[in-house]
Write an enzyme that holds these catalytic residues in place. Structure first.
Site, mmCIF file in Angstrom:
data_model
loop_
_atom_site.group_PDB
_atom_site.id
_atom_site.type_symbol
_atom_site.label_atom_id
_atom_site.label_comp_id
_atom_site.label_asym_id
_atom_site.label_seq_id
_atom_site.Cartn_x
_atom_site.Cartn_y
_atom_site.Cartn_z
ATOM 1 C CB ILE A 56 -1.023 0.035 1.165
ATOM 2 C CG1 ILE A 56 -0.343 -0.184 2.521
ATOM 3 C CG2 ILE A 56 -2.132 -0.972 0.936
ATOM 4 C CD1 ILE A 56 -1.264 0.067 3.711
ATOM 5 C CB SER A 120 -11.487 -1.054 20.150
ATOM 6 O OG SER A 120 -10.493 -2.050 20.264
ATOM 7 C CE1 TYR A 143 -2.737 -1.683 14.795
ATOM 8 C CE2 TYR A 143 -3.983 -1.493 16.832
ATOM 9 C CZ TYR A 143 -3.891 -1.922 15.528
ATOM 10 O OH TYR A 143 -4.950 -2.581 14.942
ATOM 11 C CB VAL A 187 -4.922 -12.938 23.731
ATOM 12 C CG1 VAL A 187 -6.392 -12.552 23.772
ATOM 13 C CG2 VAL A 187 -4.565 -13.778 24.942
HETATM 14 C C1 UD1 Z 1 -5.473 -4.326 20.227
HETATM 15 C C2 UD1 Z 1 -6.715 -3.514 19.917
HETATM 16 C C3 UD1 Z 1 -7.446 -4.067 18.752
HETATM 17 C C4 UD1 Z 1 -6.533 -4.276 17.618
HETATM 18 C C5 UD1 Z 1 -5.440 -5.231 18.069
HETATM 19 C C6 UD1 Z 1 -4.450 -5.521 16.983
HETATM 20 C C7 UD1 Z 1 -7.478 -2.767 22.141
HETATM 21 C C8 UD1 Z 1 -8.588 -2.856 23.101
HETATM 22 N N1 UD1 Z 1 -7.625 -3.526 21.042
HETATM 23 O O1 UD1 Z 1 -5.775 -5.531 20.779
HETATM 24 O O2 UD1 Z 1 -8.444 -3.166 18.349
HETATM 25 O O3 UD1 Z 1 -7.201 -4.776 16.514
HETATM 26 O O4 UD1 Z 1 -4.733 -4.597 19.087
HETATM 27 O O5 UD1 Z 1 -3.444 -6.346 17.491
HETATM 28 O O6 UD1 Z 1 -6.529 -2.043 22.315
HETATM 29 N N2 UD1 Z 1 -2.248 -11.313 26.176
HETATM 30 C C9 UD1 Z 1 -1.883 -12.262 27.113
HETATM 31 N N3 UD1 Z 1 -1.085 -13.298 26.715
HETATM 32 C C10 UD1 Z 1 -0.641 -13.435 25.425
HETATM 33 C C11 UD1 Z 1 -1.036 -12.468 24.470
HETATM 34 C C12 UD1 Z 1 -1.852 -11.405 24.885
HETATM 35 O O7 UD1 Z 1 -2.253 -12.180 28.293
HETATM 36 O O8 UD1 Z 1 0.084 -14.404 25.149
HETATM 37 C C13 UD1 Z 1 -3.110 -10.205 26.621
HETATM 38 C C14 UD1 Z 1 -2.576 -8.831 26.215
HETATM 39 O O9 UD1 Z 1 -1.590 -8.375 27.106
HETATM 40 C C15 UD1 Z 1 -3.874 -8.025 26.265
HETATM 41 C C16 UD1 Z 1 -4.953 -9.033 25.826
HETATM 42 O O10 UD1 Z 1 -4.366 -10.321 25.996
HETATM 43 O O11 UD1 Z 1 -4.139 -7.620 27.580
HETATM 44 C C17 UD1 Z 1 -5.352 -8.880 24.383
HETATM 45 O O12 UD1 Z 1 -4.182 -8.815 23.594
HETATM 46 P P1 UD1 Z 1 -4.189 -8.905 22.000
HETATM 47 O O13 UD1 Z 1 -4.970 -10.078 21.557
HETATM 48 O O14 UD1 Z 1 -2.788 -8.770 21.539
HETATM 49 O O15 UD1 Z 1 -5.043 -7.638 21.534
HETATM 50 P P2 UD1 Z 1 -5.097 -6.112 22.040
HETATM 51 O O16 UD1 Z 1 -3.727 -5.628 22.261
HETATM 52 O O17 UD1 Z 1 -6.122 -5.970 23.074
#
Ligand code: UD1
Length: 318
Positions: A56, A120, A143, A187
């Site tokens: 892009i 979000s 991001y 996650v």
């Molecule tokens: C964020 C954005 C979302 C975006 C995404 C892209 C928010 C609310 N959401 O998601 O809109 O599309 O990024 O990546 O900000 N976690 C663990 N263990 C792991 C991996 C993750 O505990 O092995 C936790 C993270 O620390 C976090 C939660 O799970 O607290 C969700 O993480 P993840 O799935 O990476 O997404 P967000 O960062 O929430």
């Protein structure tokens, strides 16, 4: 039958959109540079679409890609909070400069509407829940800043050039084809795979962190509605794309234990930099102006997701 351009077509969300459009009989062009997208996501549909390997950031390629197109679904991004903390310039290039290129190309090609994969994360760590679109954004990570900047560019191109744009703030979209194998993976994808292979997952923080986890079919439907809704209802606007319910990480672990058969415990680690604590959407505006409905809830979505990861692990011919 309309002609759609999907950017990030080989990604998890992009490839799901491609499939839904082809199923409806629409014509699909897709671009991807395979930085995070994967060819396997499009294997059985490559022959039915006009796929172009392109970045892009390449304006000429975007101009060619937008020629003759009715709707652009702009999904291409480097979609990771932690990655952006490590490399804010890379995040800005893909998530902001890339978006401006897509917008310029779409404007010049007189595309009818651009629908954007906003995030979000723009809301940041505001204590008010649920998050609604009229709230002041408060992004934390690079991001989130980049995603918000692109959202503002969407509005600007509507106001300055009359190009109809709609931004969908995705709340943690999950489902089949989400890459589970990178340290930056979402996650639910990561935990599903880890628990299926008997690896111990790690929760960052105390596990009471919560998200409005949204199954992919809901996001696909929001994109299609954002193309068909009357311009007076949605052009130049931002909408939440979510379920209106939040689930904690501890709850996701318990649900996945039942679905995967994992017998071990979870490990707890330090909180991740740039993370927000709670995320929950108010979906009233999307329901009212786009006709959006939650089609698949968290439990059903998680079940379908784990089934898909299981099916991917079966040996060929089994
Ligand atoms: C964020 C954005 C979302 C975006 C995404 C892209 C928010 C609310 N959401 O998601 O809109 O599309 O990024 O990546 O900000 N976690 C663990 N263990 C792991 C991996 C993750 O505990 O092995 C936790 C993270 O620390 C976090 C939660 O799970 O607290 C969700 O993480 P993840 O799935 O990476 O997404 P967000 O960062 O929430």
């Amino acid at each position: 039958m309309a002609k759609y351009l999907v950017t990030g077509a080989a990604g998890f969300i992009g490839s799901s959109l491609v499939r839904a459009l082809l199923e409806r009989g629409d014509e699909v062009r897709g671009v991807d540079n395979f930085s995070t997208g994967r060819r396997e996501n499009l294997t059985e549909v490559f022959g039915r679409m006009d796929f172009r390997e392109a970045d892009i950031l390449d304006l000429k390629a975007m101009q060619k890609a937008c020629a003759g197109v009715d709707y652009v679904l702009h999904q291409a991004a480097i979609p990771s909070v932690p990655k952006s903390v490590l490399d804010p310039r890379g995040s800005n290039r893909a998530n902001v400069d890339g978006t401006v290129n897509v917008l310029v190309a779409a404007r010049d090609a007189k595309v009818k509407r651009v629908v954007y994969a906003a995030s979000s994360s723009a809301y940041g760590d505001t204590p008010t829940l649920p998050k609604h679109e009229a709230m002041m954004p408060n992004p934390i990570s690079p991001y989130a800043v980049a995603k918000l900047a692109s959202e503002l560019y969407m509005v600007s191109f509507y106001r300055c050039y009359g190009l109809e744009t709609v931004s969908l703030r995705y709340f943690n979209i999950f489902g089949p084809r989400q890459d589970p194998s990178s340290p930056y993976s979402g996650v639910l994808a990561k935990f599903s795979l880890q628990m299926l292979v008997g690896e111990q997952p790690t929760i960052f923080g105390d596990g009471e962190t919560s998200r409005d986890f949204t199954y992919i079919d809901n996001a696909v439907s929001a994109n299609l509605l954002a193309c068909s809704a009357p311009g007076a209802e949605c052009a130049g606007r931002v909408f939440n794309c979510a379920t209106g319910r939040r689930i904690t990480l501890n709850e996701t672990f318990d649900a996945l234990k039942k679905l995967t058969g994992y017998k071990g415990a979870v490990k707890y680690g330090p909180e991740r930099s740039g993370d927000i604590k709670h995320s929950l959407a108010d979906i009233t505006q999307s329901q009212k102006h786009l006709g959006y409905k939650v089609l698949v809830d968290f439990e059903d979505g998680l079940r379908r997701t784990v089934e898909w990861y299981k099916s991917q692990r079966q040996p060929v011919g089994a």
